[in-house]
Design an enzyme around this catalytic site. Structure first.
Site, PDB file in Angstrom:
ATOM      1  N   LYS A 196       0.769  -1.289   0.156  1.00  0.00           N
ATOM      2  CA  LYS A 196      -0.066  -0.038   0.003  1.00  0.00           C
ATOM      3  C   LYS A 196       0.910   1.324  -0.020  1.00  0.00           C
ATOM      4  O   LYS A 196       1.278   1.857   0.942  1.00  0.00           O
ATOM      5  CB  LYS A 196      -1.048  -0.055   1.152  1.00  0.00           C
TER       6      LYS A 196
ATOM      7  N   SER B 170      -8.782  -0.654  -5.003  1.00  0.00           N
ATOM      8  CA  SER B 170      -9.225  -0.103  -3.612  1.00  0.00           C
ATOM      9  C   SER B 170     -10.610   0.020  -3.554  1.00  0.00           C
ATOM     10  O   SER B 170     -11.375  -0.879  -3.776  1.00  0.00           O
ATOM     11  CB  SER B 170      -8.408   1.035  -3.472  1.00  0.00           C
TER      12      SER B 170
END
Length: 621
Positions: free
Chosen positions: A200, A406
């Protein structure tokens, strides 16, 4: 007495304002009626014409809302035009219509002013170009200088022409964020970052001066797949080996030296183009193909916008008697509340899905997603409406565009089936949060904050810093959000939590990989997704209905008056800087990139302050 005087004055001003506006409105109505009844305004398609596919702008799934009156006034005042947004569906419809129009004999693929676009958008248009050619109609591409995106379309033409002073730029794909940790340190700004997921990397620009090895590994993987897709397509179309792509500067320089640095000759000798022609030579070629126009000065032709206007209705009219497959577009950053077209609002997009659920004629829904994510809370509101549609017996197919990562994957996960283009960027299953505090910056300037509060929670502010215990609490919330993300994917995709966690960790995948990992069901375009939704609903005869936020009657009137070109959303042109750009302009560009990245984090208004967002999904080419 004063109150009465003020009220009377205001009533008079308000009456005068309404009177003026109504008089202007009536005058505009008269002008429109006059233009409609006049034959001079009619667009005619010449017999034996060339479809001049002169695309000017950026390809999008859905245009952003721009107030029509503001845009029209800006145009009337001579505001400088910037590239507009072009609907991919409009381009496809124009080409498909022209393919079966006996008045159209050929296509001039003029991509000179086409902005950058992801492969999946270009592929949809390329498919229509191939169908046009299948009707025995030639396609000739022209350009002064082909960018990588422009060349992808040009490669599908029967012949590619290039201006003798032009060139072709095919550089591959890359992701190069701007990192400014050191700058923040010098400004004494304290970064508090909370995230889960090895990959991430959305917040790395805030906490590093370079890309982490994990991020490089993940990015290199999906970028290489994307680049391979591009090379496969072009090499097949042009009939040369993949070694013809210049992947090293040594190769590029060696080839360029053979033509004394002449970019046009370089493109010709390497088989990128078929001929070098200036404007006059190209015009004569088209005249020889279809003949002169009525004025006898150029070839018979009709442009993209004019041809679109001959068959596209200003207002979509749906047959109330037929069953529907509804298409709802979710494009842009996902934020809370209501948003206009071209953005995703948790409440507004959920309302569109609810409209489809309450429409008895709608039997299935395609959720077209082109988003790198955003607010987890807003994403969940949308996902719940997808589940409600399924519970109402209406199948939902998620159709991924350029990117569905996401939060974009969050809203897709609950669909009956997930379809994606081979080049779609997806995954990035992870969450993060970030807080900047300025206690050190303020202290350096002699600015301080102090006071009392009834709780320790109240004692936190951007000038007081972040208490370690509060930081622990936020990290716990982020970890909990990540667990919920894993559960959402696990339940929807039939995978164990361990299996999801292994392929999550915020990592980005290309759709071909995502399909192998179980994140995507099928590879295909939007039309394939529509057919799949109809099949799930057992529909043999149906119409496709686009459900979007309606324009007001006033907006529709102004659009029809001034033309859609006047009210299209303007997109900042992202042309590469030349080598002659001064240091001041380079610094401005650097600051702008920092501002864009920070604003992309600030844009969300998630009540929990936790985001499911992919910031590396923008590919530079």
């Amino acid at each position: 007495m004063i109150k009465k005087v003020v009220k009377a004055t205001w009533d008079g001003i308000n009456f005068s304002r309404r009177l003026v506006v109504n008089l202007i409105f009536i005058a505009l109505v008269i002008i429109v009626i006059a233009s409609i009844t006049s034959d001079d305004g009619e667009i005619k398609v010449p017999q034996g014409a060339v479809l001049n596919l002169n695309l000017n702008g950026y390809l999008v799934e859905q245009k952003r809302y721009v107030d029509p009156l503001d845009a029209a006034l800006a145009q009337s005042m001579g505001a400088q035009d910037e590239p507009a947004e072009i609907l991919v569906d409009d381009v496809v419809d124009v080409i498909n219509k022209a393919a079966n129009d006996e008045r159209i004999e050929a296509m001039l693929l003029n991509v000179q002013n086409l902005g950058g676009a992801h492969i999946n958008k270009l592929a949809a248009i390329a498919k229509a170009i191939e169908a046009f050619k299948a009707q025995g109609k030639p396609v000739i591409a022209t350009g002064y200088y082909y960018t990588q995106s422009q060349y992808y379309l040009a490669a599908h033409a029967d012949e590619i022409n290039l201006h003798p002073y032009g060139g072709v730029s095919i550089e591959g794909f890359g992701v190069y964020p701007v990192y400014f940790k050191e700058a923040l340190d010098k400004l004494k700004i304290t970064q508090h970052v909370f995230r889960v997921g090895t990959f991430k990397s959305a917040v790395e620009p805030l906490i590093r001066n370079d890309m982490s090895q994990a991020a490089k590994e993940a990015n290199k993987e999906w970028l290489s797949h994307l680049w391979q897709q591009y090379k496969d397509e072009i090499a097949t179309l042009r009939g040369f080996e993949q070694t013809n792509f210049d992947e090293s500067l040594d190769t590029y320089l060696a080839k360029l030296e053979k033509v004394d640095g002449n970019g046009a000759k370089y493109a010709l000798q390497n088989g990128w183009v078929d001929a070098l022609k200036n404007n006059q030579e190209l015009r004569q070629q088209m005249i020889d193909l279809v003949g002169l126009d009525e004025k006898g000065k150029s070839f018979r032709q009709i442009g993209f916008n004019d041809y679109l206007a001959t068959f596209k209705m200003p207002i979509a009219v749906d047959n109330p008697l037929t069953e529907k497959v509804a298409v709802i577009v979710a494009k842009g950053t996902i934020v809370d509340g209501h948003r206009k077209a071209g953005e995703i609002g948790g409440d507004s997009t959920a309302a569109l899905l609810r409209e489809a659920r309450n429409n008895d004629r709608v039997k299935a829904v395609v959720l077209r997603i082109d988003s790198g994510g955003g607010s987890m809370f807003a994403s969940e509101l949308i996902r719940r409406e997808v589940i409600a549609l399924k519970e109402a017996g209406k199948p939902v197919v998620a159709s991924m565009g350029s990117v569905a990562a996401s939060g974009g994957y969050w809203i897709a996960s609950a669909a009956n089936e997930i379809w994606a283009a081979p080049s779609t960027i997806t995954g990035s299953i992870g969450v993060f949060g970030t807080i900047m505090t300025f206690e050190k910056s303020a202290a350096k300037l002699g600015v301080y904050s102090d006071g009392v509060g009834t709780t320790e929670l109240k004692g936190s502010s951007v000038l007081l810093g972040l208490d370690d215990k509060l930081a622990q609490a936020i990290q716990m919330s982020v970890e909990n959000a990540y667990s919920r993300f894993l559960e959402v994917v696990s339940e929807s995709r039939g995978l164990s939590l361990e299996e999801v966690d292994k392929i999550a960790q915020g990592r980005v995948w290309i759709a071909t990989q995502a399909q192998q990992l179980g994140l995507v069901d099928q590879l295909g375009d939007k039309q394939a997704a529509i057919s799949a939704a109809a099949k799930l609903a057992s529909l043999k005869h149906y119409d496709v209905q686009l459900i979007e936020q309606p324009l007001s009657p006033q907006d529709i009137f102004i659009q029809n008056l001034f033309g859609n070109a006047a009210v299209q959303s303007l997109v900042a042109k992202q042309a590469p800087q030349s080598a002659s750009v001064g240091a001041a302009m380079q610094f401005d560009n650097f600051v702008e990139q920092i501002e864009q990245q920070v604003n992309s984090l600030k844009a969300f208004n998630d009540p929990e302050g936790i985001y499911a967002r992919c910031l590396v999904c923008t590919v530079t080419n």
